[in-house]
Design a protein around this motif. Structure first.
Motif, PDB file in Angstrom:
ATOM      1  N   LYS A 325     -35.709 -52.645  46.897  1.00  0.00           N
ATOM      2  CA  LYS A 325     -36.814 -51.865  45.852  1.00  0.00           C
ATOM      3  C   LYS A 325     -38.174 -52.259  46.539  1.00  0.00           C
ATOM      4  O   LYS A 325     -38.373 -53.267  46.806  1.00  0.00           O
ATOM      5  N   ARG A 326     -38.753 -51.263  46.651  1.00  0.00           N
ATOM      6  CA  ARG A 326     -40.188 -51.409  47.019  1.00  0.00           C
ATOM      7  C   ARG A 326     -41.183 -50.460  46.462  1.00  0.00           C
ATOM      8  O   ARG A 326     -40.857 -49.388  45.755  1.00  0.00           O
ATOM      9  N   THR A 449     -43.541 -57.352  42.002  1.00  0.00           N
ATOM     10  CA  THR A 449     -42.126 -57.834  41.745  1.00  0.00           C
ATOM     11  C   THR A 449     -42.288 -59.314  41.994  1.00  0.00           C
ATOM     12  O   THR A 449     -43.041 -59.666  43.214  1.00  0.00           O
ATOM     13  N   ARG A 462     -32.656 -56.530  44.945  1.00  0.00           N
ATOM     14  CA  ARG A 462     -33.052 -55.347  44.036  1.00  0.00           C
ATOM     15  C   ARG A 462     -33.317 -54.098  44.950  1.00  0.00           C
ATOM     16  O   ARG A 462     -33.962 -54.211  45.977  1.00  0.00           O
ATOM     17  N   TYR A 463     -32.456 -53.051  44.538  1.00  0.00           N
ATOM     18  CA  TYR A 463     -32.308 -51.854  45.141  1.00  0.00           C
ATOM     19  C   TYR A 463     -32.637 -50.633  44.602  1.00  0.00           C
ATOM     20  O   TYR A 463     -32.223 -50.573  43.251  1.00  0.00           O
ATOM     21  N   ASP A 464     -33.064 -49.775  45.083  1.00  0.00           N
ATOM     22  CA  ASP A 464     -33.325 -48.464  44.589  1.00  0.00           C
ATOM     23  C   ASP A 464     -32.158 -47.585  45.105  1.00  0.00           C
ATOM     24  O   ASP A 464     -31.748 -47.470  46.370  1.00  0.00           O
ATOM     25  N   ALA A 482     -34.098 -40.360  43.503  1.00  0.00           N
ATOM     26  CA  ALA A 482     -33.967 -41.565  42.963  1.00  0.00           C
ATOM     27  C   ALA A 482     -32.835 -41.340  41.839  1.00  0.00           C
ATOM     28  O   ALA A 482     -33.119 -40.488  40.787  1.00  0.00           O
ATOM     29  N   GLN A 485     -30.715 -47.781  39.949  1.00  0.00           N
ATOM     30  CA  GLN A 485     -31.019 -49.082  40.669  1.00  0.00           C
ATOM     31  C   GLN A 485     -29.884 -50.048  40.512  1.00  0.00           C
ATOM     32  O   GLN A 485     -28.813 -49.798  39.853  1.00  0.00           O
TER      33      GLN A 485
END
Length: 870
Positions: A325-326, A449, A462-464, A482, A485
């Motif tokens: 996650k970014r 975050t 934490r990933y998308d 997207a 998550q």
């Protein structure tokens, strides 16, 4: 430390070479120096260390660290009075070259442990030794990018207790705190990524996938983590695990596709590979005409990048990819887009970036640029004169710098209370103490975050989740969308997914299709996700996905064999078509019998009634009446009372009838035989004697039935075996009395014995004179009755296996009984009744006629009717 001294000597030698090789580095002066490792250039070919410039992964990330340092140094609240410096090196995307560069970070420590001044001098070009400036002491290192590079560097930095924070290395191997105790990272390890990918596979309903990995720490560790987690979680099997060599041979990727097609049901492909390998795999899939066949699940090396799928969008449609996650850092965009040749001289590779980015050539040392290349003016602007998109790991580079800054700040507050600037307690800075403060940091990063580390130095996962989808109906105009998550648990919007073919239907990637209702899985040995479906046939039902069991005896399976249900219970009801003929015959027979009895009673003293033997006639008519009533007992719903009545009356009527007929026939035969020898009448031919004989025969039946009732009280049962047909849908339970076919016939056995005996006597008495006018009707009655019962036996037992057994057997039995009674009634009493009612003039005493002299017959006693009016 004594054990490390030989190694230090070697490292010192390598460090000298490293310094020479690191002449190209970015330096920032400061009280505390941070090291930085970035893949500014790609891996070189043909023996060269470095290859072409990497604009995004190299220059963007390096500039991100410079940007972060500027902000930290400009923040009065963070490390007040302390300026952070830096030494940033190029790894050239090669682990061995990166190791040579990283040795310059420990150069100061090696020199500090050297002997005398020899460690502080150098002799370039053979000139006399001059004193060199002491190298800056690096307190922590940001980097590297590739996991293989980080592993190589971490092995050296831990020897000198220099903390390291990576912004992109995700190999699970680096989570081993016993080997890489000074390594931390602001990106989550691939073990989290692998867990997310396992959750995605399970959410899509796939249980059979193949894995594809680039040879090296990143690819192999990622796949190993996926395999391990899928094995522990269960429900996902690995069809094949294929490794792509570091230096693939020609045709290697076509071979990969052929191997994947060896398990065609495993359409889901889990891919941990570098960008180049991903691209070449997609190219091979297109060449094999498998554009829409494979279902790709890519790791963060694929992420949301365009470069791996450029001009291969049709093959990538439907691919699900994952990225830590970014967020895009607006401040960095503003910073980087304002960089120019004039204001960014500190980055020694920026001029090379400028030429690459704007496709122009700078004039250097008076040499003019090639005619084929445009000359750079220096007035170009990033984002205006060239495309610009922030590289994905910029956020993590900034977070890594801030993590070290916050740790140094906490350490400064603890060791230098009240000091502005460094104090002796932090000169030099102890790496082990700094590591403790790094592991303890917790702050909101550049994207808002939380930034933190666990005991292994790993950041939280934490990933998308993205899917490459077609837009405007053309694969060439697709984009990453997207779709979910992952943060310890998966949140996947399945409805947002789109697929080739039916856009809303998730394609299957299963070794075996799910078994249908009423089918069990018969597992394939050694492959827990492969099975054959076996139907729970007959009376079995599906207990669980692996087991079939038989339904209890009183139940049958449901139509889809997923459970059991009560078996319907049937019996011969009053409204059944099978009951109509027997009931009609019984009603008619009862009416006829009642008419005969009423006629005989009313004309009891007439010659015809007297000649027929009134006492036995009434007994016989009673038996016939009972035979007809048995039909109603057989149709009535079975119960204790009905079952008792069936036992008693089923054989009683026939026994009473055949006992009376046998007594009559035997009397006639004895009188006839006695008359041949003597004029003296035989004994026991009086009416009283006849009744005693008849009731004696009948009592045998009654006593036998009573004994049976005493030994086994009658009751009703539901027989589920009688109509347990091959097809469960046709199965029925039969409500009946506790009488088997054999015991039912046994009730009639004794009366059938009497019938046969009576028939024998009827045959013997067939030659009696016409004076004994009942002999021949009795004979005809018995012959016909025998024929009826001979037909009954094969019909009754021949239908024992029929689905309609209860109806056929009951109907056959009751009709046979009614027919036998009707024969007796019709041949013996209907003619007499007809004469009495319609020809009363014939119901008179016949004149005595002379008997033939050829035979002398003894007349029976008066009232026993040896003759009747004609």
């Amino acid at each position: 430390m004594a054990r490390i001294l030989p190694l230090l000597t070697l490292l010192l030698t390598l460090a000298q070479a490293g310094v020479a090789g690191a002449a190209g580095s970015v330096r920032l002066a400061g009280g505390l120096t941070l090291g930085g490792l970035f893949p500014v250039h790609a891996r070189g070919a043909a023996g060269r260390a470095c290859g072409p410039l990497k604009k995004e992964q190299g220059v963007h990330r390096l500039e991100a660290m410079l940007y972060a340092l500027d902000r930290v140094n400009a923040d009065p609240e963070l490390l007040p009075g302390v300026r952070l410096g830096a030494r940033l090196l190029d790894t050239c995307s090669r682990d061995t070259y990166a190791l040579e560069q990283a040795l310059s970070f420990v150069q100061a420590l090696i020199r500090g442990r050297g002997d005398g001044d020899e460690a502080a001098v150098r002799c370039p070009g053979g000139v006399p030794p001059v004193r060199a400036a002491p190298p800056e002491r690096v307190v922590a290192v940001v980097g590297a990018s590739a996991s293989s590079v980080s592993i190589m560097v971490a092995n050296v930095l831990r020897l000198f207790a220099i903390p390291q924070i990576s912004y992109a290395s995700t190999a699970p191997e680096l989570s081993d705190s016993t080997r890489y105790d000074f390594f931390s990272r602001v990106v989550p390890p691939d073990s989290y990524q692998a867990q997310a990918m396992v959750d995605i596979v399970r959410a899509l309903g796939w249980n059979y996938v193949s894995t594809l990995a680039s040879e090296g720490n990143y690819g192999e560790s990622g796949v190993d983590a996926f395999v391990q987690i899928s094995r522990e979680a269960g429900g996902v099997c690995i069809a094949q695990s294929i490794k792509i060599p570091r230096e693939p041979k020609p045709g290697e990727f076509n071979k990969v596709i052929r191997r994947l097609m060896e398990t065609p049901n495993a359409r889901g492909i889990i891919i941990f590979a570098n960008e180049d390998d991903i691209r070449r795999v997609l190219e091979a899939a297109r060449q094999a005409n498998l554009t829409s066949y494979f279902l790709w699940v890519g790791s963060d090396s694929w992420g949301a990048k365009i470069s791996p799928i450029l001009n291969l969008e049709d093959v990538a449609v439907g691919a699900i990819t994952i990225l830590p996650k970014r967020a895009s850092i607006d401040g960095f965009d503003q910073y980087f887009m304002t960089r120019s040749l004039e204001n960014n001289r500190r980055n020694i590779w920026f001029a090379e970036f400028w030429e690459e980015n704007f496709n122009c050539k700078l004039t250097s040392s008076g040499t003019q640029s090639d005619d084929s290349t445009r000359k750079c003016t220096g007035e170009e602007r990033i984002g205006r004169d060239s495309a610009y998109e922030q590289e994905g790991k910029v956020q993590f580079v900034i977070d890594a710098v801030y993590a070290i800054a916050h740790a140094l700040h906490s350490m400064h507050q603890a060791l230098c209370p009240g000091h502005t600037g460094l104090c002796p307690a932090m000169e030099p800075t102890d790496g082990r103490t700094l590591l403790q403060y790094i592991r303890a940091v917790r702050f909101n990063g550049s994207a808002g975050t939380p930034v933190m580390f666990n005991e292994n130095g790993d950041a939280p996962g934490r990933y998308d989740i993205f899917q490459y989808q077609v837009t405007n109906g053309s694969a060439g105009s697709g984009s990453y969308q997207a779709v979910g998550q992952w943060a310890e648990t998966l949140r996947l919007d399945v409805e947002a997914l789109q697929w080739s073919g039916d856009p809303r239907e998730v394609p299957e990637s299963q070794c075996s299709l799910p078994c249908g209702p009423g089918e069990r899985k018969k597992m394939v040995k050694g492959v827990p996700c492969c099975w054959h479906c076996e139907a729970c046939d007959g009376y079995r039902f599906q207990v669980d996905e692996f087991t079939c069991e038989a339904c209890p005896g009183d139940m049958r399976p449901t139509r889809n064999h997923t459970g059991c249900r009560p078996t319907p219970v049937v019996r011969l009801s009053w409204s059944s078509p099978w009951a109509a003929p027997p009931l009609l015959l019984a009603v008619l027979g009862i009416m006829a019998t009642t008419t005969v009895v009423a006629t005989f009673v009313r004309h009891n003293n007439t010659p015809i009634v007297r000649a027929s033997g009134r006492e036995l006639s009434y007994v016989l008519l009673t038996g016939i009446f009972l035979i007809y009533t048995v039909t109603f007992l057989m149709v009535a719903e079975p119960g204790a009372a009905v079952c008792a009545a069936r036992r008693l009356f089923l054989g009683l009527g026939t026994t009473l009838s055949y006992s009376a007929l046998l007594t009559k026939t035997n009397r006639i035969y004895r009188i006839f035989e006695q008359g041949k020898r003597s004029v003296t009448p035989p004994p026991f031919i009086s009416p009283t004697s006849q009744l005693v004989i008849t009731f004696s025969f009948t009592s045998v039946q009654v006593v036998g039935v009573m004994a049976w009732m005493g030994a086994q009280p009658p009751h009703s049962v539901i027989d589920y075996e009688e109509q347990r047909t091959v097809e469960p849908e046709q199965a029925r339970g039969v409500l009946k009395c506790d009488m088997s076919d054999l015991s039912l016939v046994g009730c009639l056995g004794y009366s059938l014995l009497l019938m046969v005996t009576c028939t024998v006597y009827a045959i013997k008495a067939r030659g009696v004179p016409e004076t004994f006018n009942e002999a021949k009707p009795i004979g005809f009655t018995m012959y016909t009755t025998c024929i009826i019962w001979l037909a009954f036996v094969p019909i009754f037992f021949g239908t024992a296996q029929s689905a309609e057994k209860i109806y056929i057997q009951t109907t056959t039995l009751t009709v046979s009984l009614s027919l036998s009674a009707s024969v007796s009634l019709g041949m013996l009493y209907v003619p007499k009744t007809y004469v009495i009612l319609f020809h009363p003039e014939q119901n008179v005493q016949k004149r005595k006629r002379s008997l033939k002299t050829t035979s002398t017959v003894v007349a029976p006693p008066k009232g026993e009717g040896t003759e009747a009016p004609k």
